[in-house]
Structures are given as C-alpha cells and as structure tokens.
Design a protein around this motif. Sequence first.
Motif, mmCIF file in Angstrom:
data_model
loop_
_atom_site.group_PDB
_atom_site.id
_atom_site.type_symbol
_atom_site.label_atom_id
_atom_site.label_comp_id
_atom_site.label_asym_id
_atom_site.label_seq_id
_atom_site.Cartn_x
_atom_site.Cartn_y
_atom_site.Cartn_z
ATOM 1 N N LEU A 1 0.876 -1.170 0.000
ATOM 2 C CA LEU A 1 0.000 0.000 0.000
ATOM 3 C C LEU A 1 0.909 1.214 0.000
ATOM 4 O O LEU A 1 1.901 1.255 0.733
ATOM 5 N N ASN A 2 0.595 2.200 -0.820
ATOM 6 C CA ASN A 2 1.458 3.370 -0.986
ATOM 7 C C ASN A 2 0.692 4.658 -0.727
ATOM 8 O O ASN A 2 -0.441 4.806 -1.187
ATOM 9 N N LEU A 3 1.304 5.584 -0.048
ATOM 10 C CA LEU A 3 0.792 6.939 0.057
ATOM 11 C C LEU A 3 1.499 7.733 -1.025
ATOM 12 O O LEU A 3 2.729 7.841 -1.025
ATOM 13 N N VAL A 4 0.727 8.276 -1.982
ATOM 14 C CA VAL A 4 1.287 8.924 -3.164
ATOM 15 C C VAL A 4 0.850 10.384 -3.221
ATOM 16 O O VAL A 4 -0.328 10.693 -3.043
ATOM 17 N N LYS A 5 1.809 11.262 -3.477
ATOM 18 C CA LYS A 5 1.529 12.689 -3.662
ATOM 19 C C LYS A 5 1.436 12.944 -5.164
ATOM 20 O O LYS A 5 2.345 12.599 -5.914
ATOM 21 N N LEU A 6 0.320 13.542 -5.600
ATOM 22 C CA LEU A 6 0.085 13.830 -7.011
ATOM 23 C C LEU A 6 0.024 15.334 -7.221
ATOM 24 O O LEU A 6 -0.628 16.047 -6.459
ATOM 25 N N ASP A 7 0.692 15.815 -8.252
ATOM 26 C CA ASP A 7 0.780 17.248 -8.535
ATOM 27 C C ASP A 7 0.336 17.486 -9.983
ATOM 28 O O ASP A 7 1.166 17.667 -10.875
ATOM 29 N N PRO A 8 -1.005 17.464 -10.256
ATOM 30 C CA PRO A 8 -1.464 17.568 -11.642
ATOM 31 C C PRO A 8 -1.094 18.898 -12.287
ATOM 32 O O PRO A 8 -1.221 19.957 -11.676
ATOM 33 N N LYS A 9 -0.580 18.825 -13.506
ATOM 34 C CA LYS A 9 -0.205 20.022 -14.262
ATOM 35 C C LYS A 9 -1.310 20.451 -15.220
ATOM 36 O O LYS A 9 -1.332 21.577 -15.681
ATOM 37 N N THR A 10 -2.208 19.526 -15.563
ATOM 38 C CA THR A 10 -3.349 19.836 -16.420
ATOM 39 C C THR A 10 -4.612 19.519 -15.643
ATOM 40 O O THR A 10 -4.584 18.772 -14.672
ATOM 41 N N GLY A 11 -5.722 20.070 -16.043
ATOM 42 C CA GLY A 11 -6.964 19.914 -15.280
ATOM 43 C C GLY A 11 -7.993 19.053 -15.969
ATOM 44 O O GLY A 11 -9.141 19.463 -16.119
ATOM 45 N N ARG A 12 -7.624 17.884 -16.406
ATOM 46 C CA ARG A 12 -8.557 16.994 -17.092
ATOM 47 C C ARG A 12 -9.459 16.263 -16.093
ATOM 48 O O ARG A 12 -8.996 15.868 -15.010
ATOM 49 N N ARG A 13 -10.694 16.072 -16.483
ATOM 50 C CA ARG A 13 -11.627 15.308 -15.643
ATOM 51 C C ARG A 13 -11.140 13.868 -15.565
ATOM 52 O O ARG A 13 -10.675 13.308 -16.553
ATOM 53 N N HIS A 14 -11.214 13.280 -14.407
ATOM 54 C CA HIS A 14 -10.775 11.895 -14.135
ATOM 55 C C HIS A 14 -9.268 11.713 -14.330
ATOM 56 O O HIS A 14 -8.800 10.620 -14.597
ATOM 57 N N GLN A 15 -8.521 12.792 -14.220
ATOM 58 C CA GLN A 15 -7.065 12.720 -14.438
ATOM 59 C C GLN A 15 -6.368 11.919 -13.350
ATOM 60 O O GLN A 15 -5.382 11.255 -13.608
ATOM 61 N N LEU A 16 -6.849 11.985 -12.136
ATOM 62 C CA LEU A 16 -6.170 11.306 -11.047
ATOM 63 C C LEU A 16 -6.681 9.897 -10.968
ATOM 64 O O LEU A 16 -6.182 9.000 -10.542
#
Length: 66
Positions: free
Chosen positions: A51-66
């Motif tokens: 199990l991983n704790l992941v930090k995500l830093d989206p550069k674009t704002g697409r729906r369902h990107q994460l």
Amino acid sequence: MRIKKIQKVYYAVTIGEMPPHGKFDTPIDGKPSESPFEVIQSVPSEKYGFLNLVKLDPKTGRRHQL
C-alpha cells in the motif's frame, strides 16, 4: 491575459509496487494530461502486496485525471 496562481496537490492510497517517482501522462479524451507523482511511503500488505501513500501534482486539469 489571466495568470493561474492556484496549485493543487492531491494524496492517494494505491495498491501494488510502484517506482518512487514518475508521471502519469496518458491522454484523456484525446487531450494531453500530466500528473507527476512521488511515493511518500510504502508499507507491506498481506492482501495487496504493498500500500502506498502517493503525492500527485497535476499540471493539467482533465476530468478523471487522477
């Protein structure tokens, strides 16, 4: 011209082994998307392997990107 100053950071729990950092860049609806990630912590799991704790830093704002 408007300059965007808001930066969003997300945290997620993922299942399975992952590299310590990288980026997700699969196009969504034919448009580019980019979400660099960093694994903050991984713990062994009997059921899921890791199990991983992941930090995500989206550069674009697409729906369902994460």
